[in-house]
Write a protein that holds these residues in place. Structure first.
Motif, PDB file in Angstrom:
ATOM      1  N   ILE A 132       0.858  -1.183   0.104  1.00 33.84           N
ATOM      2  CA  ILE A 132      -0.040   0.154  -0.035  1.00 33.84           C
ATOM      3  C   ILE A 132       0.997   1.354   0.119  1.00 33.84           C
ATOM      4  O   ILE A 132       0.508   2.116  -0.714  1.00 33.84           O
ATOM      5  CB  ILE A 132      -0.803   0.071   1.262  1.00 33.84           C
ATOM      6  CG1 ILE A 132      -2.071  -1.156   1.036  1.00 33.84           C
ATOM      7  CG2 ILE A 132      -1.681   1.507   1.392  1.00 33.84           C
ATOM      8  CD1 ILE A 132      -2.949  -1.275   2.258  1.00 33.84           C
ATOM      9  N   LEU A 158      -6.723  -6.687   5.462  1.00 39.01           N
ATOM     10  CA  LEU A 158      -7.097  -5.226   5.372  1.00 39.01           C
ATOM     11  C   LEU A 158      -8.140  -4.766   6.522  1.00 39.01           C
ATOM     12  O   LEU A 158      -7.995  -3.798   7.117  1.00 39.01           O
ATOM     13  CB  LEU A 158      -7.840  -4.922   4.171  1.00 39.01           C
ATOM     14  CG  LEU A 158      -6.928  -4.928   2.760  1.00 39.01           C
ATOM     15  CD1 LEU A 158      -7.632  -4.814   1.634  1.00 39.01           C
ATOM     16  CD2 LEU A 158      -5.915  -4.038   2.912  1.00 39.01           C
ATOM     17  N   LYS A 162      -7.326  -1.809   9.301  1.00 37.96           N
ATOM     18  CA  LYS A 162      -8.283  -0.807   9.534  1.00 37.96           C
ATOM     19  C   LYS A 162      -8.600  -0.801  11.073  1.00 37.96           C
ATOM     20  O   LYS A 162      -8.813   0.403  11.502  1.00 37.96           O
ATOM     21  CB  LYS A 162      -9.460  -0.793   8.692  1.00 37.96           C
ATOM     22  CG  LYS A 162      -9.265  -0.587   7.421  1.00 37.96           C
ATOM     23  CD  LYS A 162     -10.637  -0.531   6.609  1.00 37.96           C
ATOM     24  CE  LYS A 162     -10.774  -1.761   5.423  1.00 37.96           C
ATOM     25  NZ  LYS A 162     -12.117  -1.519   4.575  1.00 37.96           N
ATOM     26  N   ILE A 167      -4.527   1.659   8.765  1.00 39.16           N
ATOM     27  CA  ILE A 167      -4.636   2.166   7.463  1.00 39.16           C
ATOM     28  C   ILE A 167      -6.159   2.531   7.288  1.00 39.16           C
ATOM     29  O   ILE A 167      -6.838   2.163   8.321  1.00 39.16           O
ATOM     30  CB  ILE A 167      -4.430   1.071   6.283  1.00 39.16           C
ATOM     31  CG1 ILE A 167      -5.371  -0.003   6.663  1.00 39.16           C
ATOM     32  CG2 ILE A 167      -3.028   0.535   6.333  1.00 39.16           C
ATOM     33  CD1 ILE A 167      -5.609  -1.211   5.282  1.00 39.16           C
ATOM     34  N   ARG A 169      -9.334   3.570   4.206  1.00 38.44           N
ATOM     35  CA  ARG A 169      -9.580   3.849   2.716  1.00 38.44           C
ATOM     36  C   ARG A 169     -10.294   5.048   2.595  1.00 38.44           C
ATOM     37  O   ARG A 169     -11.318   5.739   3.567  1.00 38.44           O
ATOM     38  CB  ARG A 169     -10.737   2.650   2.620  1.00 38.44           C
ATOM     39  CG  ARG A 169     -11.105   2.815   0.909  1.00 38.44           C
ATOM     40  CD  ARG A 169      -9.937   2.497   0.187  1.00 38.44           C
ATOM     41  NE  ARG A 169     -10.365   2.422  -1.124  1.00 38.44           N
ATOM     42  CZ  ARG A 169      -9.503   1.936  -2.250  1.00 38.44           C
ATOM     43  NH1 ARG A 169      -8.398   1.778  -1.888  1.00 38.44           N
ATOM     44  NH2 ARG A 169      -9.834   1.872  -3.439  1.00 38.44           N
ATOM     45  N   TRP A 178      -5.643   3.965  -0.411  1.00 36.31           N
ATOM     46  CA  TRP A 178      -5.291   3.793   0.991  1.00 36.31           C
ATOM     47  C   TRP A 178      -4.310   4.631   1.630  1.00 36.31           C
ATOM     48  O   TRP A 178      -3.631   5.222   0.803  1.00 36.31           O
ATOM     49  CB  TRP A 178      -4.601   2.236   0.829  1.00 36.31           C
ATOM     50  CG  TRP A 178      -5.563   1.313   0.211  1.00 36.31           C
ATOM     51  CD1 TRP A 178      -5.583   0.444  -0.914  1.00 36.31           C
ATOM     52  CD2 TRP A 178      -6.553   0.454   1.116  1.00 36.31           C
ATOM     53  NE1 TRP A 178      -6.433  -0.236  -0.985  1.00 36.31           N
ATOM     54  CE2 TRP A 178      -7.267  -0.340   0.358  1.00 36.31           C
ATOM     55  CE3 TRP A 178      -7.104   0.876   2.389  1.00 36.31           C
ATOM     56  CZ2 TRP A 178      -8.017  -1.218   0.792  1.00 36.31           C
ATOM     57  CZ3 TRP A 178      -7.998  -0.061   2.801  1.00 36.31           C
ATOM     58  CH2 TRP A 178      -8.595  -1.065   1.926  1.00 36.31           C
TER      59      TRP A 178
END
Length: 182
Positions: A132, A158, A162, A167, A169, A178
């Motif tokens: 990413i 993912l 999150k 991370i 989005r 990302w």
């Protein structure tokens, strides 16, 4: 515990039962070892094995495990074990696969694993973060292609990242990107 569960299920599904040696678990003071008989399938090399490519020796047993809810998907057990203990957890021989799970294993990484109030990131998660970081517009399909992990495993990674707030989005699925937070 998750690594042991995956190693034991893999040992059962991938053991060549016709050899007469069932899978085994040996417990020592500093580690446990899970051994399956038969080695790797003929058409599977070590790199494919480490990526989680699954070629069950006992397809019917795998189907039964799936129907009973013991396995959710194929192809994520080996990467999970590697993310927790590294490739050195595996000793792949011609006729056996031995998985060693050490007790009191301390894993450290650049994201602060094992430090108070900091997030623990496993090796698979670190790889995804690196991809990413190189390409903030990378898609799940592209992550699957470059990592060798399954679609389901990438989605699980993912979601974990999150949830850990490592991370996020920004934007939609097609035009978004990302962002690595920490």
């Amino acid at each position: 515990m998750a690594s042991f569960k995956e190693a034991w299920q893999n040992a059962c599904i991938h053991t060549k039962w016709d050899k007469g040696n069932p899978p085994a678990v040996y417990i020592f003071s500093d580690r446990m070892e899970i051994i399956s008989t038969g080695g790797l399938p003929v058409d599977l090399n070590k790199e494919e094995f480490y990526k989680g490519i699954s070629k069950p020796v006992n397809f019917k047993l795998q189907k039964i495990f799936g129907q009973l809810g013991y396995v959710e998907q194929t192809g994520h057990g080996i990467p999970l074990i590697i993310s927790n203990y590294g490739k050195q957890a595996f000793d792949i021989m011609e006729n056996f696969v031995n998985v060693t799970i050490p007790f009191n294993y301390e894993k450290k990484n650049r994201y602060g694993a094992d430090a108070d109030n900091e997030v623990s990131i496993n090796e698979a998660e670190k790889r995804v973060i690196d991809y990413i970081s190189q390409n903030s517009s990378i898609t799940i399909r592209e992550l699957v292609a470059v990592s060798g992990y399954s679609d389901g495993y990438i989605r699980k990674i993912l979601a974990s990242l999150k949830e850990k707030k490592v991370i996020e989005r920004q934007g939609g699925n097609k035009t978004g990107k990302w962002v690595v937070i920490s």
